[in-house]
Design a protein around this motif. Sequence first.
Motif, mmCIF file in Angstrom:
data_model
loop_
_atom_site.group_PDB
_atom_site.id
_atom_site.type_symbol
_atom_site.label_atom_id
_atom_site.label_comp_id
_atom_site.label_asym_id
_atom_site.label_seq_id
_atom_site.Cartn_x
_atom_site.Cartn_y
_atom_site.Cartn_z
ATOM 1 N N MET A 1 0.881 -1.267 -0.087
ATOM 2 C CA MET A 1 0.100 -0.104 -0.019
ATOM 3 C C MET A 1 0.913 1.086 -0.040
ATOM 4 N N PHE A 6 -2.451 5.177 2.376
ATOM 5 C CA PHE A 6 -2.448 4.767 3.745
ATOM 6 C C PHE A 6 -3.052 5.930 4.736
ATOM 7 N N ARG A 9 -6.645 6.572 4.052
ATOM 8 C CA ARG A 9 -7.558 5.670 4.723
ATOM 9 C C ARG A 9 -7.414 5.942 6.318
ATOM 10 N N GLN A 10 -6.044 6.457 6.796
ATOM 11 C CA GLN A 10 -6.107 6.942 8.236
ATOM 12 C C GLN A 10 -6.909 8.019 8.553
ATOM 13 N N SER A 77 -5.096 -10.843 1.106
ATOM 14 C CA SER A 77 -4.651 -9.851 2.059
ATOM 15 C C SER A 77 -5.927 -9.236 2.706
ATOM 16 N N ASP A 79 -6.828 -5.777 4.796
ATOM 17 C CA ASP A 79 -6.521 -4.463 5.239
ATOM 18 C C ASP A 79 -7.583 -3.986 6.348
ATOM 19 N N MET A 81 -7.287 -1.544 8.593
ATOM 20 C CA MET A 81 -7.646 -0.202 8.752
ATOM 21 C C MET A 81 -8.671 -0.014 7.496
ATOM 22 N N GLY A 82 -8.460 -0.204 6.373
ATOM 23 C CA GLY A 82 -9.442 -0.054 5.418
ATOM 24 C C GLY A 82 -10.788 -0.751 5.113
#
Length: 91
Positions: A1, A6, A9-10, A77, A79, A81-82
């Motif tokens: 990513m 990042f 998304r954060q 994968s 993710d 956070m996402g």
Amino acid sequence: MSYGLFKQRQKRLFKIAATGKIEQRCTMCQMKVVVEKQGAEQQRFEDVSSLSVDGSTIRIATLFAEAAEVKNAAIRSIDFMGGLVLVQQNG
């Protein structure tokens, strides 16, 4: 990513209050699952509440639809956070 993705998304998950404190917010914590076959998106599941793996079969349960099974598949994968799981289907 990439770092830019990042950070994007954060920003969705955290906001900085005027006091400088970080406030975490989570309105809905269900995941999205994207199933890819030969590099192309085949299916997309929204509001996934559970995912289980039995050998090469992945069972996906959502809040608003019946559970589905993806055969000959593997998780590529996750993710956290996402809120996204990528599943690769073979064959």
